[in-house]
Motif scaffolding. Structure first.
Motif, PDB file in Angstrom:
ATOM      1  N   ALA A  52       0.815  -1.218   0.000  1.00  0.00           N
ATOM      2  CA  ALA A  52       0.000   0.000   0.000  1.00  0.00           C
ATOM      3  C   ALA A  52       0.848   1.267   0.000  1.00  0.00           C
ATOM      4  N   LEU A  53       2.141   1.161  -0.321  1.00  0.00           N
ATOM      5  CA  LEU A  53       3.045   2.297  -0.159  1.00  0.00           C
ATOM      6  C   LEU A  53       2.597   3.518  -0.956  1.00  0.00           C
ATOM      7  N   ALA A  54       2.140   3.326  -2.193  1.00  0.00           N
ATOM      8  CA  ALA A  54       1.732   4.473  -3.006  1.00  0.00           C
ATOM      9  C   ALA A  54       0.576   5.224  -2.352  1.00  0.00           C
ATOM     10  N   GLU A  55      -0.365   4.481  -1.764  1.00  0.00           N
ATOM     11  CA  GLU A  55      -1.483   5.116  -1.074  1.00  0.00           C
ATOM     12  C   GLU A  55      -1.040   5.678   0.276  1.00  0.00           C
ATOM     13  N   LEU A  56      -0.172   4.947   0.953  1.00  0.00           N
ATOM     14  CA  LEU A  56       0.343   5.397   2.250  1.00  0.00           C
ATOM     15  C   LEU A  56       1.076   6.720   2.121  1.00  0.00           C
ATOM     16  N   ALA A  57       1.793   6.904   1.012  1.00  0.00           N
ATOM     17  CA  ALA A  57       2.602   8.108   0.826  1.00  0.00           C
ATOM     18  C   ALA A  57       1.772   9.376   0.881  1.00  0.00           C
ATOM     19  N   THR A  58       0.545   9.323   0.394  1.00  0.00           N
ATOM     20  CA  THR A  58      -0.276  10.534   0.354  1.00  0.00           C
ATOM     21  C   THR A  58      -1.222  10.635   1.544  1.00  0.00           C
ATOM     22  N   THR A  59      -0.980   9.826   2.553  1.00  0.00           N
ATOM     23  CA  THR A  59      -1.794   9.852   3.767  1.00  0.00           C
ATOM     24  C   THR A  59      -1.184  10.806   4.787  1.00  0.00           C
ATOM     25  N   ASP A  71      -0.801  12.756  10.608  1.00  0.00           N
ATOM     26  CA  ASP A  71      -1.708  12.903  11.755  1.00  0.00           C
ATOM     27  C   ASP A  71      -2.767  11.811  11.781  1.00  0.00           C
ATOM     28  N   ARG A  72      -3.183  11.336  10.608  1.00  0.00           N
ATOM     29  CA  ARG A  72      -4.199  10.285  10.548  1.00  0.00           C
ATOM     30  C   ARG A  72      -3.652   8.935  11.015  1.00  0.00           C
ATOM     31  N   LEU A  73      -2.332   8.794  10.985  1.00  0.00           N
ATOM     32  CA  LEU A  73      -1.718   7.525  11.359  1.00  0.00           C
ATOM     33  C   LEU A  73      -1.280   7.489  12.813  1.00  0.00           C
ATOM     34  N   ARG A  74      -1.148   8.636  13.422  1.00  0.00           N
ATOM     35  CA  ARG A  74      -0.675   8.687  14.804  1.00  0.00           C
ATOM     36  C   ARG A  74      -1.746   8.192  15.775  1.00  0.00           C
ATOM     37  N   GLY A  75      -1.285   7.678  16.923  1.00  0.00           N
ATOM     38  CA  GLY A  75      -2.205   7.259  17.964  1.00  0.00           C
ATOM     39  C   GLY A  75      -2.908   5.948  17.694  1.00  0.00           C
ATOM     40  N   LYS A  76      -2.449   5.213  16.688  1.00  0.00           N
ATOM     41  CA  LYS A  76      -3.038   3.917  16.362  1.00  0.00           C
ATOM     42  C   LYS A  76      -1.958   2.848  16.369  1.00  0.00           C
ATOM     43  N   HIS A  77      -2.369   1.621  16.650  1.00  0.00           N
ATOM     44  CA  HIS A  77      -1.482   0.477  16.459  1.00  0.00           C
ATOM     45  C   HIS A  77      -1.774  -0.060  15.065  1.00  0.00           C
ATOM     46  N   LEU A  78      -0.928   0.277  14.106  1.00  0.00           N
ATOM     47  CA  LEU A  78      -1.185  -0.021  12.703  1.00  0.00           C
ATOM     48  C   LEU A  78      -0.860  -1.476  12.389  1.00  0.00           C
ATOM     49  N   GLU A  79      -1.839  -2.167  11.822  1.00  0.00           N
ATOM     50  CA  GLU A  79      -1.674  -3.557  11.443  1.00  0.00           C
ATOM     51  C   GLU A  79      -2.014  -3.720   9.972  1.00  0.00           C
ATOM     52  N   ALA A  80      -1.934  -4.968   9.485  1.00  0.00           N
ATOM     53  CA  ALA A  80      -2.156  -5.230   8.064  1.00  0.00           C
ATOM     54  C   ALA A  80      -3.485  -4.654   7.583  1.00  0.00           C
ATOM     55  N   LYS A 132      -6.818  -1.042   4.151  1.00  0.00           N
ATOM     56  CA  LYS A 132      -7.921  -0.100   4.007  1.00  0.00           C
ATOM     57  C   LYS A 132      -7.550   1.093   3.127  1.00  0.00           C
ATOM     58  N   LEU A 133      -6.253   1.342   3.003  1.00  0.00           N
ATOM     59  CA  LEU A 133      -5.829   2.472   2.175  1.00  0.00           C
ATOM     60  C   LEU A 133      -6.189   2.262   0.711  1.00  0.00           C
ATOM     61  N   PHE A 134      -6.451   0.983   0.330  1.00  0.00           N
ATOM     62  CA  PHE A 134      -6.839   0.693  -1.044  1.00  0.00           C
ATOM     63  C   PHE A 134      -8.327   0.947  -1.294  1.00  0.00           C
ATOM     64  N   SER A 135      -9.059   1.230  -0.211  1.00  0.00           N
ATOM     65  CA  SER A 135     -10.483   1.487  -0.375  1.00  0.00           C
ATOM     66  C   SER A 135     -10.690   2.665  -1.313  1.00  0.00           C
ATOM     67  N   ASP A 136     -11.878   2.733  -1.891  1.00  0.00           N
ATOM     68  CA  ASP A 136     -12.167   3.829  -2.808  1.00  0.00           C
ATOM     69  C   ASP A 136     -11.864   5.167  -2.165  1.00  0.00           C
ATOM     70  N   ASP A 137     -11.135   5.994  -2.879  1.00  0.00           N
ATOM     71  CA  ASP A 137     -10.822   7.343  -2.396  1.00  0.00           C
ATOM     72  C   ASP A 137     -11.085   8.302  -3.544  1.00  0.00           C
TER      73      ASP A 137
END
Length: 782
Positions: free
Chosen positions: A170-177, A180-189, A194-199
């Motif tokens: 998901a790196l291409a989608e992760l790059a544009t995230t 702040d949206r990623l902080r405070g979470k325990h990120l798992e697979a 979910k980053l591949f979901s329709d955007d």
């Protein structure tokens, strides 16, 4: 939105860009500029986002098959571009190229003899350039960049194989995230999947930014799905309506388009074509959202520039009143998307001007020099910081002139009043000379080191201390009065731990003291000999020394830059703070228990020039910007002070903030809080913060084992043994770790090939040895 909020709300790819750009930072007083940044990526993890990075980094080059239009090419071509030997390949001036090397490891570049021929033209660049690596010298993997507290994003990411696969996929989608949206979470697979979901909002912005490229890059199915989604959600047909209609709808922010605008505002730099579309699509209606259109922001900036220039003739009270009025009307623009894109510099600078206005409505008082110093240390230093920050916010000459006029209207009167008041107080109660100020705050015990930072003004030291505290270091600050006159020749020895071996004989033209025993002038060589005689190691800028003793080192070039850049110094202050912080961290990592930061003097700074006062040349033996040695028994009509090293010698100083010559925007040598009140910073790191010594790299080249140790302490040696606690089982000669933490161990007996061995560490200053870790046990290889 304030400037800090603007800087903190970034995407992963923007954070990556900042990290790559930081790798090129260097101290010009210590090293030459790096010619290139080498980015090795053994597993090609970062390859999926290289096309995105090219839009943000025009200096990015990639190793691969020759595709010059994509800035991709073989090693010999890359080397020619780095050396700027290909006039048809344009590279940004003053910015070192970044050379991305997919499928290449650092070990391949280091092992020169074993390096593939296809890479050899790039090998030399690792010596003229720098490598983008973690602090431990390892390559930045995607996972390491996401989780690292130091240099990375400090995110909480699961370390299982499924999460790693999902993260890389998901790196291409992760790059544009947004980070702040990623902080405070325990990120798992699942979070990465979910980053591949329709955007649709992101897809729409990508298309608006580059319609032809995006459409041609999507297969027919994806394009059809995108069109359908646009018709349903956004009431918009990309084929029939076109990008200009889309840009107009985006700027109006009605219905679902408000969500698209919000996404654009998060990271506008990721969609470089959108601003120009908005410019072209601006409607003629009267009642539209003003902040959406770049023309409106540009008009407001022009209006603000004109208003600031008009402050040239304003009284201090009128100037303060006018700036607060401007802040009410223009401050909102710091929350506009154009501020994020760097297109509202005056609105950003206005926040700092408003801070100056609020803090200078009363003069800086105090009934004594000590009381005045306390008032400055408590709060007033923030005025100086705000002045520098205002000028650092802008880039163009026209904007610099506008900010200069504003500073002269509200900052200069406060600066003058404070300097005049301090000089009046000091005339009755002179500042302490050599015999009136102790040395306790500049002397360290064993394990302590004194770092001398030339021209570290008090307000700048506060920035440094704040950055230190953010690292959870223990920081204690105090102040002392600089030696007068506030020039390096007098003031630097005054903050050294060997000042008792120094005295003043005759003033001379350079204000240079002498050795107390021989009365020889205090040259650099004699100063270092004094340090050695007192048990202080003198460390050059790239040395860490022996932390079991005491040391003295010098770093930073604020004063040098001030004299050369004058008013433009403001834009380089943060860089100098960063470099000082890095140096202090390297010393603490090397094992020093305490670093004591001292400085010789501060400085006065005023864009447009400090005022000039006349001092007849025939009355003085020498004349500097803010001080002069008086010739014989001449009488002068300016304030005088006692020489720090000999109270019988008098020095003429310029009154207020004036200089004895015209055209000085930066100067020191006189008597003011900014020049004369200097910081002393004591920095320590607790034992719990000590970093473990461990292997960074270990690989075999034939029967030679090359190893690099992370955070190696001075005096550390390594050995290869078949039994870790048995020195008699050594299969090589013990080797000391060099300054880079590296050593090379040769197994002379080729019959030992295939024999299990372990790398052992040996600390010279403490008995015993140990093994680095199970993963460093390996069979002797060829």
């Amino acid at each position: 939105m304030d400037t800090e909020a603007i800087q903190s709300s970034i995407t992963v790819i923007e954070a990556l860009v900042r990290s790559l750009e930081r790798a090129a930072r260097y101290n010009p007083s210590d090293v030459v500029h790096p010619y290139a940044i080498l980015w090795t990526d053994h597993d090609s993890q970062w390859r999926p986002i290289i096309p995105q990075l090219r839009r943000l980094l025009p200096q990015l080059l990639t190793f691969g098959e020759y595709q010059p239009e994509q800035r991709i090419g073989p090693a010999i071509w890359l080397r020619s571009v780095v050396d700027r030997a290909l006039p048809d390949v344009e590279m940004p001036e003053g910015i070192p190229p970044i050379v991305y090397l997919p499928d290449v490891s650092r070990q391949e570049l280091r092992a020169v003899q074993e390096c593939p021929d296809s890479l050899k033209p790039l090998v030399e660049l690792q010596y003229r350039g720098v490598c983008w690596t973690q602090k431990n010298g390892k390559d930045w993997t995607v996972e390491a960049f996401l989780v690292a507290e130091e240099g990375g994003l400090g995110l909480d990411v699961a370390r299982d194989a499924a999460t790693r696969r999902a993260m890389l996929g998901a790196l291409a989608e992760l790059a544009t995230t947004s980070v702040d949206r990623l902080r405070g979470k325990h990120l798992e697979a699942e979070d990465f999947d979910k980053l591949f979901s329709d955007d649709p909002a992101k897809d729409l912005l990508l298309w608006l930014s580059d319609p032809e490229t995006v459409k041609s890059g999507w297969n027919g199915g994806r394009w059809s799905a995108f069109k359908s989604r646009c018709k349903v959600d956004f009431k918009f047909d990309p084929d029939k309506d076109g990008e200009l209609v889309g840009a107009e709808l985006l700027g109006k922010r009605e219905g679902y388009w408000a969500t698209v605008w919000e996404r654009f505002s998060e990271s506008p730099v990721l969609y470089p074509g959108v601003p120009e579309l908005l410019r072209q699509a601006m409607p003629s209606e009267l009642f539209i959202e003003s902040s959406s259109w770049p023309q409106n922001n540009e008009n407001e900036e022009a209006s603000l520039r004109k208003a600031l220039l008009e402050l040239e003739k304003a009284t201090p009270n009128d100037g303060r009143k006018r700036i607060l009025e401007l802040e009410k009307s223009h401050g909102l623009r710091r929350g506009w998307v154009w501020a994020k894109l760097g297109q509202a510099p005056l609105a950003v600078a206005l926040a700092h001007l408003a801070a100056i206005t609020e803090r200078t409505d009363t003069k800086l008082g105090g009934a004594s020099t000590a009381e005045m110093a306390n008032l400055y240390v408590d709060a007033a230093w923030a005025v100086d910081t705000a002045a520098l920050s205002a000028m650092a916010s802008i880039k163009s000459t026209a904007d610099a002139q506008a900010i200069g006029k504003a500073l002269n209207a509200v900052y200069r009167p406060w600066l003058e009043s404070a300097a005049e008041h301090l000089q009046q107080l000091a005339e009755k109660d002179p500042l302490p000379g050599h015999d009136g100020q102790g040395l306790e705050d500049v002397i360290v015990e064993s394990g302590g080191l004194v770092l001398f930072a030339d021209g570290l003004r008090f307000d700048v030291s506060q920035r440094l201390a704040e950055r230190m505290r953010a690292k959870d270091w223990s920081v204690t600050m105090s102040t002392r009065w600089a030696g007068l006159p506030t020039v390096t020749a007098t003031a630097k020895p005054a903050v050294s731990p060997v000042s008792n071996g120094i005295k003043g004989v005759s003033l001379g033209e350079d204000f240079l003291p002498a050795l107390a025993d021989t009365e020889q002038p205090l040259t650099t060589d004699r100063f270092r000999k004094l340090l050695a005689a007192e048990g202080y190691q003198y460390l050059s800028a790239d040395e860490t020394g022996d932390p079991s003793g005491r040391g003295w080192t010098e770093n930073g070039e604020l004063d040098k830059l001030g004299h050369s850049l004058q008013g433009k110094l403001a834009g380089r202050v943060e860089e100098q703070v960063d470099l000082l912080l890095e140096r202090i961290e390297s010393l603490l990592d090397a094992g020093w228990r305490e670093v004591r930061v001292v400085t010789d003097h501060g400085w006065l700074w005023l864009p447009g020039g400090l005022p000039k006062v006349d001092l007849p040349k025939y009355l003085t033996a020498s004349r500097w910007a803010r001080c002069a040695a008086i010739k014989g028994a001449s009488k002068v009509d300016v304030p005088t002070v006692r020489w720090h090293w000999n109270a019988h010698e008098r020095v003429a100083v310029a009154p207020g903030i004036s200089c004895f010559g015209a055209g000085n925007e930066y100067a020191h040598g006189g008597l003011s809080l900014q020049e004369s009140l200097v910081p002393v910073i004591r920095v320590t790191v607790g034992e719990t913060k000590a970093k473990a010594v461990k292997i960074g790299d270990l690989f075999w080249a034939g029967l030679r084992c090359r190893v690099r140790i992370d955070r190696a302490q001075p005096g550390l040696s390594v050995d290869l043994r078949t039994k870790v606690n048995d020195p008699g089982s050594s299969v090589t000669q013990t080797r000391s770790i060099d300054g880079n933490g590296a050593a090379s161990l040769l197994v002379a007996d080729d019959e030992l090939e295939g024999t299990p061995a372990v790398l052992a560490r040996i600390a010279h200053r403490s008995p015993g040895s140990g093994v680095f870790g199970r993963r460093d046990m390996a069979k002797i290889a060829r």
